[in-house]
Design an enzyme around this catalytic site. Structure first.
Site, PDB file in Angstrom:
ATOM      1  N   THR A 523       0.852  -1.197   0.000  1.00  0.00           N
ATOM      2  CA  THR A 523       0.000   0.000   0.000  1.00  0.00           C
ATOM      3  C   THR A 523       0.885   1.243   0.000  1.00  0.00           C
ATOM      4  O   THR A 523       0.650   2.181   0.728  1.00  0.00           O
ATOM      5  CB  THR A 523      -0.942  -0.041   1.217  1.00  0.00           C
ATOM      6  OG1 THR A 523      -1.656  -1.278   1.166  1.00  0.00           O
ATOM      7  CG2 THR A 523      -1.976   1.070   1.205  1.00  0.00           C
ATOM      8  N   HIS A 524       1.956   1.204  -0.777  1.00  0.00           N
ATOM      9  CA  HIS A 524       2.889   2.324  -0.762  1.00  0.00           C
ATOM     10  C   HIS A 524       2.846   3.031  -2.101  1.00  0.00           C
ATOM     11  O   HIS A 524       3.638   2.742  -2.990  1.00  0.00           O
ATOM     12  CB  HIS A 524       4.308   1.834  -0.443  1.00  0.00           C
ATOM     13  CG  HIS A 524       4.366   0.990   0.802  1.00  0.00           C
ATOM     14  ND1 HIS A 524       5.288   0.001   0.996  1.00  0.00           N
ATOM     15  CD2 HIS A 524       3.594   0.990   1.925  1.00  0.00           C
ATOM     16  CE1 HIS A 524       5.100  -0.579   2.178  1.00  0.00           C
ATOM     17  NE2 HIS A 524       4.063  -0.001   2.758  1.00  0.00           N
ATOM     18  N   LEU A 525       1.900   3.944  -2.227  1.00  0.00           N
ATOM     19  CA  LEU A 525       1.812   4.756  -3.432  1.00  0.00           C
ATOM     20  C   LEU A 525       2.483   6.088  -3.140  1.00  0.00           C
ATOM     21  O   LEU A 525       2.344   6.631  -2.049  1.00  0.00           O
ATOM     22  CB  LEU A 525       0.352   4.979  -3.831  1.00  0.00           C
ATOM     23  CG  LEU A 525      -0.484   3.720  -4.074  1.00  0.00           C
ATOM     24  CD1 LEU A 525      -1.920   4.101  -4.421  1.00  0.00           C
ATOM     25  CD2 LEU A 525       0.129   2.874  -5.178  1.00  0.00           C
TER      26      LEU A 525
END
Lengths: 595, 225
Positions: A523-525
């Protein structure tokens, strides 16, 4: 539309960055601060009831309601984007604390040269080796600027770890490839499980420098500088995708809210969905939002803090028509530019250990890593890659449903029925792979964010469209990581007596080589509203102040010019604290452009 | 009004005595548990009795009761699935369901319009008189549909119903957790993690969330849709 009483500061999004900024403002100034949070309130006691794999790990009960808003994806501008219909490659949080409640607690700093990536690559490689569509740029902060803030965030959370580079002194057992730290970690590292000891032994045998990964899930009782006391982690394994029911994991609800709740000038409103930042002539006037009863409201404010997730920040600016949307064909515009995800990789090994590993005893972020290949370290010329990354392993967290069913390749012809059931029971809690790999995702001209022309959210506003694909450079990084990981797996098998198998490449799920949204990545945008030296190259300045609207600050990983090699939380919060210092030390005395 | 449908099972097939009583709607620790030889009538929330029988038979081929231990039948997997389909999950309440619906590449995952309820209903209908087949013929029928969304969904749900917390109606009497030595959502392993490093954790009586907390916790499937 109902016009509310003006406040000094309105914060859009009550996640980690928004509430950290609110805490700085509420404790160091007398300004009135209102936080508008779309999702529900969250409390420690809720998390007691939540130790349930079906609802929380598999149905994503804590996540943003994706039926109301999602993102769309296409690989290139020639393709048609489709919506991400159920949580797959990312899982966005909601509610008080945002993703800071359900996060895993992996608490690495970025390497020293990540912040000067463009200069570093240019110095290291001849122009011919650099892909022409690469759009990396330096971060506007250096290690020296950010290090004191990393230290503060680690003390705020009580990060458990061991320094490997203390003021230049290299210490085995810590990450020696990190930039120099001014202080030791505030808390000891995590206890080791079986898989971690195997990883460590193998890594040492191969001459690497393994360390216990720093984590925000307290390995020991801790009281932080604000006087907040939290108990040590109990290794229950209900961590990633769960709130911590004893408060051992650093979460906005246990670190920041207890302080904020004592401040009269602070208020947090749940169920409030901000739709537009209202602005005129380069000045933000406040925000329009739907309140918990579905009424349209206008909240006037002197200062607007945009602190949703990366995707929410960029979408809010696009919907509010603040700044110039990026056009990949011409390279003009800045809003939406340099969108990055995170590079991950690993090998094809499948290990069957001689013992059960008790993977149900685990803490979020608990695991081993080695950074011997970070950045330019030990880059092999044959690999044809610009940057390496971090290898990790040994994490537990095996819940009974998700961890069931792993059988050695070739054991049974199908994944159901008696023979398979028997093999799966026999191998349950005994299998693993080689190390995983996590690396920088460099920015490219063709990867960007804009508004989707077709799909809308629950109010009818356009969704955010992501246009992104991996390039040959990322595919080469993956091949490189597979070689190192497979070699580690062989050694892990030897030192533990595990049996080693090779998985067929197509079964590893990482080999299609194209960006996918169907299964979990990270979940690392990052990016889309990046920090820059000048208004031509980004959306915000080094203090996260909007270049065009000086009373608007945009916090979080949307400001990252590219993706660092590990999890972004510590960096996002460090930049938030730095921004708070600039606001409190300079901006409020003389509101206007800080750069 | 639709006639209420029931799944009727001998209490003894369902993980044993204790859980049969829970499923019949009585307290886990109540005094009025049915005798093992009695039948329990479990009200169905979504399936017809006939559909439940087909799905039950499918789950029993996917995760059979055999020499390696209890299977989908003892765990009450079909009850788990029935409740999931009746709740928000079955209705796609928390899925993005705005059109246009378009076919896309595998990297985008399932883009279909059918929700799990429809996928089951259509899938069951296509299977015909599945319960009348021999076990071997049932396997052949399942092999023929192995790559369908329906089959893969039933397989996934079978594992979920096998190893979920009993609060969801599956894993009756924690037969699934016993099978793999999972102790349940136990909160305190701090003093065990090094002690049992490389040493199998002893077989303990698993604890459900309800037992841990001393009260019932409603599953998400109970949320009105």
């Amino acid at each position: 539309m109902e016009r509310l009483k003006p406040v000094d500061v309105v914060v859009i999004g009550g996640g980690f960055t928004g509430l950290l900024m609110a805490k700085e403002l509420a404790t160091r100034t007398s300004l009135s601060v209102v936080v508008l949070e779309r999702g529900p309130d969250r409390k420690l006691l809720d998390y007691m009831d939540d130790m349930d794999e079906v609802d929380f790990s598999l149905r994503f009960r804590m996540m943003q309601n994706i039926s109301e808003e999602t993102v769309t994806h296409r690989h290139t501008t020639a393709d048609r984007a489709v919506p991400v219909r159920e949580w797959g490659h990312v899982r966005l949080g909601t509610g008080t604390g945002g993703s800071g409640e359900h996060w895993t607690g992996v608490a690495n700093r970025y390497p020293e040269d990540t912040f000067v990536i463009k200069s570093a690559i240019k110095e290291r490689f001849p122009a011919a080796r650099i892909p022409e569509n690469l759009s990396v740029q330096d971060w506007t902060v250096t290690w020296k600027d950010i290090e004191p803030y990393y230290t503060k965030v680690e003390e705020l959370m009580g990060i458990g770890g061991k320094a490997g580079n203390l003021q230049g002194r290299k210490i085995p057992g810590g990450n020696m490839f990190e930039g120099p730290r001014s202080k030791e970690y505030p808390v000891r590292p995590h206890l080791q499980n079986y898989a971690m000891t195997v990883f460590e032994k193998a890594a040492r045998e191969l001459g690497y420098n393994p360390y216990i990964n720093p984590a925000a899930t307290l390995p020991a009782d801790y009281t932080n500088p604000d006087g907040i006391s939290r108990p040590a982690c109990q290794y229950c394994s209900y961590c990633m995708l769960y709130g911590c029911m004893i408060g051992a994991k650093a979460q906005p609800t246990n670190l920041l809210l207890p302080i904020l709740k004592q401040k009269k000038a602070f208020s947090l409103r749940n169920g409030c969905w901000v739709r537009r930042i209202v602005h005129r002539d380069g000045h933000a006037e406040g925000v329009e939002f739907m309140d918990e009863q579905g009424r349209e409201c206008f909240q006037p404010a002197s200062l607007v803090i945009q602190s949703s997730f990366t995707s929410g920040n960029v979408r809010s600016l696009l919907l509010s028509k603040i700044g110039t949307p990026y056009n990949p064909a011409t390279g003009e515009g800045t809003l939406g530019r340099n969108f990055t995800h995170q590079m991950s990789g690993g090998g094809n090994a499948f290990l069957v250990y001689p013992t059960k590993m008790n993977a149900f005893m685990a803490a979020g972020g608990q695991g081993m890593a080695f950074s011997d290949f970070d950045g330019f370290n030990r880059l092999e010329p044959d690999a044809q890659i610009l940057r390496g990354g971090t290898f990790t392993g040994g994490g537990g967290g095996g819940h009974p449903i998700a961890s069931f069913g792993a059988t050695p390749p070739g054991t049974t012809t199908r994944n159901w029925g008696s023979a398979w059931k028997q093999a799966a029971i026999e191998h349950n809690d005994r299998t693993g792979g080689g190390p995983g790999f996590s690396a920088e995702h460099l920015a490219y001209r063709q990867n960007f964010l804009d508004l989707d022309p077709t799909y809308t959210d629950k109010w009818g506003d356009p969704l955010l469209r992501t246009t992104i694909d991996w390039t040959d450079h990322e595919r080469r990084m993956r091949d490189f990581s597979a070689r190192i990981s497979d070699q580690m797996a062989e050694t892990m098998a030897r030192v533990s007596g595990a049996k080693l198998y090779q998985r067929p490449a197509e079964r590893t799920g990482r080999r299609s080589g194209r960006y996918q949204t169907a299964s979990y990545a990270t979940t690392h945008l990052h990016g889309g509203a990046i920090m820059s030296e000048n208004p031509r190259e980004g959306v915000v300045n080094t203090f996260l102040q909007h270049w065009d609207v000086p009373n608007l600050f945009v916090l979080g990983a949307s400001a990252f010019p590219h993706a660092g090699p590990t999890n972004p939380t510590m960096t996002a919060l460090s930049l938030t604290l730095r921004s708070a210092d600039a606001l409190i030390g300079r901006y409020f005395k003389n509101p206007g452009k800080l750069v | 009004m639709k006639r209420r449908e029931f799944l009727i099972l001998p209490a003894k097939t369902l993980g044993g005595y204790l859980l049969a009583s829970t499923l019949a709607g009585e307290s886990l620790f109540g005094q009025n548990a049915p005798k093992p030889e009695a039948d329990v009538k479990i009200p169905l929330r979504f399936f017809t009795a006939q559909e439940a029988a087909v799905v039950s038979a499918m789950t029993e081929r996917i995760f059979p009761t055999d020499a390696s231990g209890a299977g989908a039948r003892e765990a009450g997997v079909v009850i788990f699935i029935d409740r999931q389909l009746a709740g928000p999950y079955g209705h796609d309440k928390y899925r993005y369901t705005k059109g246009p619906w378009v076919e896309s590449i595998p990297e985008h995952g399932y883009q279909g319009q059918a929700n799990p309820r429809k996928i089951y209903r259509d899938g069951i209908a296509k299977l015909g008189d599945f319960t009348a087949l021999s076990a071997a013929n049932q396997d052949q029928a399942l092999i023929a549909i192995e790559r369908t969304t329906f089959f893969q969904m039933v397989r996934t749900h079978t594992l979920e119903g096998m190893f979920c917390d009993p609060l969801h109606g599956g894993n009756a009497d924690m037969v699934g957790w016993r099978l793999i030595g999972y102790p349940g959502p136990v909160m305190a392993f701090r003093h065990e993690i090094e002690k049992y490093r490389g040493v199998p954790y002893p077989k303990v009586e698993p604890q459900s969330l309800e037992q841990m907390l001393g009260r019932k916790v409603p599953g998400w499937e109970d949320e009105p849709v």
